[in-house]
Design an enzyme around this catalytic site. Structure first.
Site, PDB file in Angstrom:
ATOM      1  N   ARG A   1       4.648   0.618  70.214  1.00 33.16           N
ATOM      2  CA  ARG A   1       5.447  -0.546  70.592  1.00 33.16           C
ATOM      3  C   ARG A   1       5.685  -0.623  72.085  1.00 33.16           C
ATOM      4  O   ARG A   1       5.572  -1.666  72.701  1.00 33.16           O
ATOM      5  CB  ARG A   1       6.800  -0.512  69.882  1.00 33.16           C
ATOM      6  CG  ARG A   1       6.726  -0.880  68.435  1.00 33.16           C
ATOM      7  CD  ARG A   1       8.007  -0.579  67.744  1.00 33.16           C
ATOM      8  NE  ARG A   1       8.269   0.852  67.782  1.00 33.16           N
ATOM      9  CZ  ARG A   1       9.115   1.478  66.974  1.00 33.16           C
ATOM     10  NH1 ARG A   1       9.794   0.808  66.101  1.00 33.16           N
ATOM     11  NH2 ARG A   1       9.289   2.774  67.051  1.00 33.16           N
TER      12      ARG A   1
ATOM     13  N   LYS B   1      15.602  12.682  56.916  1.00 35.56           N
ATOM     14  CA  LYS B   1      16.054  11.301  57.106  1.00 35.56           C
ATOM     15  C   LYS B   1      16.647  10.775  55.804  1.00 35.56           C
ATOM     16  O   LYS B   1      16.001  10.867  54.754  1.00 35.56           O
ATOM     17  CB  LYS B   1      14.846  10.423  57.464  1.00 35.56           C
ATOM     18  CG  LYS B   1      14.841   9.896  58.888  1.00 35.56           C
ATOM     19  CD  LYS B   1      13.706   8.899  59.036  1.00 35.56           C
ATOM     20  CE  LYS B   1      13.480   8.479  60.464  1.00 35.56           C
ATOM     21  NZ  LYS B   1      12.294   7.590  60.579  1.00 35.56           N
TER      22      LYS B   1
ATOM     23  N   SER C   1      12.234  -0.325  61.401  1.00 36.73           N
ATOM     24  CA  SER C   1      12.993  -0.367  60.144  1.00 36.73           C
ATOM     25  C   SER C   1      14.467  -0.109  60.425  1.00 36.73           C
ATOM     26  O   SER C   1      15.344  -0.721  59.812  1.00 36.73           O
ATOM     27  CB  SER C   1      12.471   0.691  59.168  1.00 36.73           C
ATOM     28  OG  SER C   1      11.128   0.462  58.872  1.00 36.73           O
TER      29      SER C   1
HETATM   30  O1  PNS Z   1       7.902   5.570  60.276  1.00 38.00           O
HETATM   31  P1  PNS Z   1       8.173   6.870  60.985  1.00 38.00           P
HETATM   32  O2  PNS Z   1       9.400   7.552  60.416  1.00 38.00           O
HETATM   33  O3  PNS Z   1       8.256   6.696  62.475  1.00 38.00           O
HETATM   34  O4  PNS Z   1       6.905   7.810  60.709  1.00 38.00           O
HETATM   35  C1  PNS Z   1       6.817   9.119  61.218  1.00 38.00           C
HETATM   36  C2  PNS Z   1       5.835   9.933  60.373  1.00 38.00           C
HETATM   37  C3  PNS Z   1       6.286   9.948  58.912  1.00 38.00           C
HETATM   38  C4  PNS Z   1       4.454   9.333  60.470  1.00 38.00           C
HETATM   39  C5  PNS Z   1       5.830  11.383  60.950  1.00 38.00           C
HETATM   40  O5  PNS Z   1       7.124  11.882  61.004  1.00 38.00           O
HETATM   41  C6  PNS Z   1       4.950  12.323  60.135  1.00 38.00           C
HETATM   42  O6  PNS Z   1       3.740  12.311  60.257  1.00 38.00           O
HETATM   43  N1  PNS Z   1       5.598  13.144  59.279  1.00 38.00           N
HETATM   44  C7  PNS Z   1       4.916  14.084  58.412  1.00 38.00           C
HETATM   45  C8  PNS Z   1       5.096  15.534  58.891  1.00 38.00           C
HETATM   46  C9  PNS Z   1       4.096  15.844  59.992  1.00 38.00           C
HETATM   47  O7  PNS Z   1       2.899  15.895  59.750  1.00 38.00           O
HETATM   48  N2  PNS Z   1       4.589  15.982  61.236  1.00 38.00           N
HETATM   49  C10 PNS Z   1       3.738  16.149  62.414  1.00 38.00           C
HETATM   50  C11 PNS Z   1       3.540  17.561  62.822  1.00 38.00           C
HETATM   51  S1  PNS Z   1       5.036  18.399  63.187  1.00 38.00           S
END
Ligand code: PNS
Length: 164
Positions: A90, A41, A127
Site C-alpha cells: 500500500r 490476533k 481490515s
Molecule cells: O492480512 P495480514 O494479517 O497482514 O497477513 C499477514 C500474514 C498472515 C500473511 C503473515 O502474518 C503470515 O504469513 N503469517 C504466517 C506465519 C509466517 O509464515 N510468518 C512469516 C515468517 S516469521
C-alpha cells in the site's frame, strides 16, 4: 502452470484485497487465497466464515481457490507446490515489514514474493481500519463488497454489545 498464493488474515476481505486477487488471477494460472490463522490476533470472523466470504466474492474468478493454514506460510507453499507469494504493497509504511517477511520466506524455503502496488483508490484501506470505522457506525460500503456488508455490520454490533 504458474500457481501463486495470496496470503492474509482477511478479517474481513476488503476491496483492497479483492483488487490484488483479481489482478493476480489475470496474470497467473491459479491463485490460492490462503487465510492464515494468527494465534496472536483476535479476529472478528472465524476462519470458516472468512473462507465462506472470500469464496462468495471470488466466484467470478474461476482460477481462484480459497484455503486456510495454521503455521508458517512457506510450509503451506512447499506442501502445495506454490513457488510464489503475491502481496499488495500500500505504502512505504508497509515496506519494512513486508521486505523482512519476503526475505525470511526466501531464506527459509526459497519461496519468492512478488509485490503488486495497491490501486491508489485502496491505498489507505485495511481490515483493521474498516472494523474501526464500522464499529463507530461509519459508512464502510466503499470498503467491502456489498455481499458482506450486512454480516460485517451485524458482527460489529454484536461485538460492541459484548464489550459494553
Ligand atoms: O492480512 P495480514 O494479517 O497482514 O497477513 C499477514 C500474514 C498472515 C500473511 C503473515 O502474518 C503470515 O504469513 N503469517 C504466517 C506465519 C509466517 O509464515 N510468518 C512469516 C515468517 S516469521
Amino acid at each position: 502452470m504458474r500457481k501463486v498464493v495470496c496470503p492474509g488474515s482477511f478479517d474481513p476481505i476488503t476491496f483492497g484485497h479483492l483488487d490484488i486477487i483479481a489482478r493476480a488471477s489475470s496474470i497467473f494460472d491459479e491463485v490460492v487465497v490462503a487465510v492464515l490463522v494468527n494465534r496472536t490476533k483476535k479476529s472478528l470472523f472465524t476462519v470458516e466464515e472468512r473462507i465462506a466470504m472470500i469464496r462468495e466474492v471470488t466466484t467470478v474468478y474461476p482460477n481462484v481457490v480459497v484455503d486456510s493454514w495454521s503455521g508458517l506460510l512457506v510450509d503451506y507453499c512447499k506442501q502445495n507446490d506454490i513457488p510464489i507469494i503475491v502481496k499488495g504493497l500500500r505504502a512505504i509504511t508497509d515496506f519494512d515489514y513486508e521486505l523482512q517477511m519476503s526475505q525470511i520466506n526466501l531464506q527459509l524455503q526459497g519461496v519468492e514474493t512478488l509485490f503488486m502496488s495497491t490501486a491508489p483508490a485502496h491505498s489507505f484501506l485495511s481490515s483493521s481500519i474498516v472494523k474501526e470505522v464500522g464499529s463507530y457506525g461509519g459508512d464502510v460500503s466503499s470498503y467491502v463488497p456489498p455481499l458482506l456488508l450486512e454480516r460485517l455490520k451485524t458482527r460489529l454490533a454484536l461485538n460492541m454489545n459484548q464489550q459494553s
